[in-house]
Design an enzyme around this catalytic site. Structure first.
Site, PDB file in Angstrom:
ATOM      1  CE1 TYR A 231       2.747 -13.256   9.557  1.00  0.00           C
ATOM      2  CE2 TYR A 231       0.466 -13.623   8.841  1.00  0.00           C
ATOM      3  CZ  TYR A 231       1.452 -13.701   9.813  1.00  0.00           C
ATOM      4  OH  TYR A 231       1.152 -14.207  11.046  1.00  0.00           O
ATOM      5  CB  SER A 232       0.902  -7.254   2.875  1.00  0.00           C
ATOM      6  OG  SER A 232       1.187  -6.370   1.833  1.00  0.00           O
ATOM      7  CG  ASN A 233       5.884  -9.906   0.048  1.00  0.00           C
ATOM      8  OD1 ASN A 233       6.520 -10.167   1.064  1.00  0.00           O
ATOM      9  ND2 ASN A 233       5.441 -10.844  -0.785  1.00  0.00           N
ATOM     10  CG  HIS A 234       1.343  -3.261  -1.225  1.00  0.00           C
ATOM     11  ND1 HIS A 234       1.807  -2.385  -2.183  1.00  0.00           N
ATOM     12  CD2 HIS A 234       0.365  -2.599  -0.558  1.00  0.00           C
ATOM     13  CE1 HIS A 234       1.126  -1.244  -2.092  1.00  0.00           C
ATOM     14  NE2 HIS A 234       0.254  -1.352  -1.121  1.00  0.00           N
ATOM     15  CB  ILE A 235       1.895  -2.969   3.969  1.00  0.00           C
ATOM     16  CG1 ILE A 235       2.080  -4.320   4.646  1.00  0.00           C
ATOM     17  CG2 ILE A 235       0.473  -2.779   3.455  1.00  0.00           C
ATOM     18  CD1 ILE A 235       1.326  -4.434   5.962  1.00  0.00           C
TER      19      ILE A 235
END
Ligand code: PLP
Length: 316
Positions: A63-67
């Site tokens: 759920y990473s915002n970064h990726i």
């Protein structure tokens, strides 16, 4: 492509008035619909027009915002991106079960590789890094989880400007502590930067701030508060849900579930206990991440009706 500088908006609330505080929020969530919040700040200098990488590698959870943001920008610049995801390759067999974040990453042409939890923990190990890089062309750029790198600090520093000089306190949420470190390094001598950790047992991140910015971590005024994680990273408690709801009711601003809702909760708790001297001027940083609600909707941890109440009428 980016709406910069992001606006600074005043927040009015009876508890801020009672505490005689002037509270504002910097709307970095409005920088871009996808590369929002601290994402562009941290990623900006990884993309250098004069010397673009041939390939990029990075890491994150489902759920990473970064990726999510990185895959968008890499695709925009036509740079192949290999992502190492904490999770299971079998997820690919049932694409409808993939998180919305991972589905977007695939649509953005990122190549997904899955690592079990134990292997994923090696992500910062030098030998492991060499093994991974051996699979890719020479000019492959390594972007650590959360964009945690010296390169990110320069972009984070750009959050602060002449407009923010007269704030006494700058408050931000903390994951990898890159944003906190960048803000501390760029803060004026009269300012105190307060980071609110979104994860449990985050005390080790103080050391990370020191290793990212060295001497400045000693001379500047900053704090990392670690008691507002609400049960741990990504834990969605009743109080987090209520906070996001109340924040939207008061200010018509949507917070994210993982970082900014907890920051806001912590901030209210601090105000209520008289943490800030009267007359203080505070700037909260909206670091984006609103896409994160989709994962909770997919897992039935929130309803579409709830998301509508916090300003997200059509989530997919
Ligand atoms: C929306 C959001 N806010 C805050 C943070 C925390 O930032 P940092 O990892 O730089 O501490 C993150 C993670 O990168 C994030 O996605």
């Amino acid at each position: 492509m980016f709406n910069l500088p992001s606006p600074i908006q005043q927040l009015s609330h009876s508890s801020f008035a009672d505490a005689e505080l002037d509270v504002f929020i910097k709307r970095d969530d409005l920088i871009h619909p996808i590369v929002s919040g601290n994402k562009w700040r941290k990623l900006k200098y990884f993309f250098n027009d004069a010397d673009m990488p041939k390939h990029m590698v990075s890491f994150g959870g489902a759920y990473s915002n970064h990726i999510h943001a990185l895959s968008y920008v890499a695709n925009y610049y036509d740079i192949p991106l290999s992502l190492y995801i904490r999770g299971e390759a079998s997820w690919l067999d049932k694409p409808q079960q993939l998180s919305p974040t991972l589905r977007d990453c695939m649509q953005n042409q990122a190549m997904l590789n899955f690592l079990d939890r134990k292997t994923y923990r090696l992500k910062d190990d030098a030998e492991f890094k060499q093994q991974i890089l051996a699979n890719y062309p020479n000019r492959t750029l390594w972007v650590a989880e959360g964009g945690c790198d010296q390169i990110a600090l320069k972009g984070v520093a750009e959050i602060l400007s002449e407009q923010t000089n007269d704030f006494d306190y700058i408050v931000c949420p903390v994951g990898s502590a890159t944003t906190l470190a960048g803000l501390v390094a760029a803060a004026a001598p009269n300012q105190c930067v307060i980071g609110i950790a979104a994860l449990k047992q985050a005390d080790y991140l103080r050391e990370r701030v020191h290793s990212l910015i060295g001497e400045q971590a000693k001379s500047k005024n900053w704090q990392l508060l670690t008691e507002f994680h609400c049960g741990g990273f990504g834990k969605l408690t009743e109080s987090v849900l209520l906070q996001a709801q109340q924040f939207f009711t008061h200010h018509q601003i949507t917070l994210d579930p993982v970082y900014t809702s907890k920051m806001s909760l912590a901030f209210h708790a601090l105000v209520d206990k008289g943490y800030f001297p009267k007359g203080g001027k505070v700037l909260l940083l909206h670091t984006g991440g609103v896409q994160g609600w989709r994962g909770y909707l997919q897992q039935n941890k929130v309803t579409q009706a709830y998301l509508t109440e916090i300003g997200l009428p059509q989530v997919s």
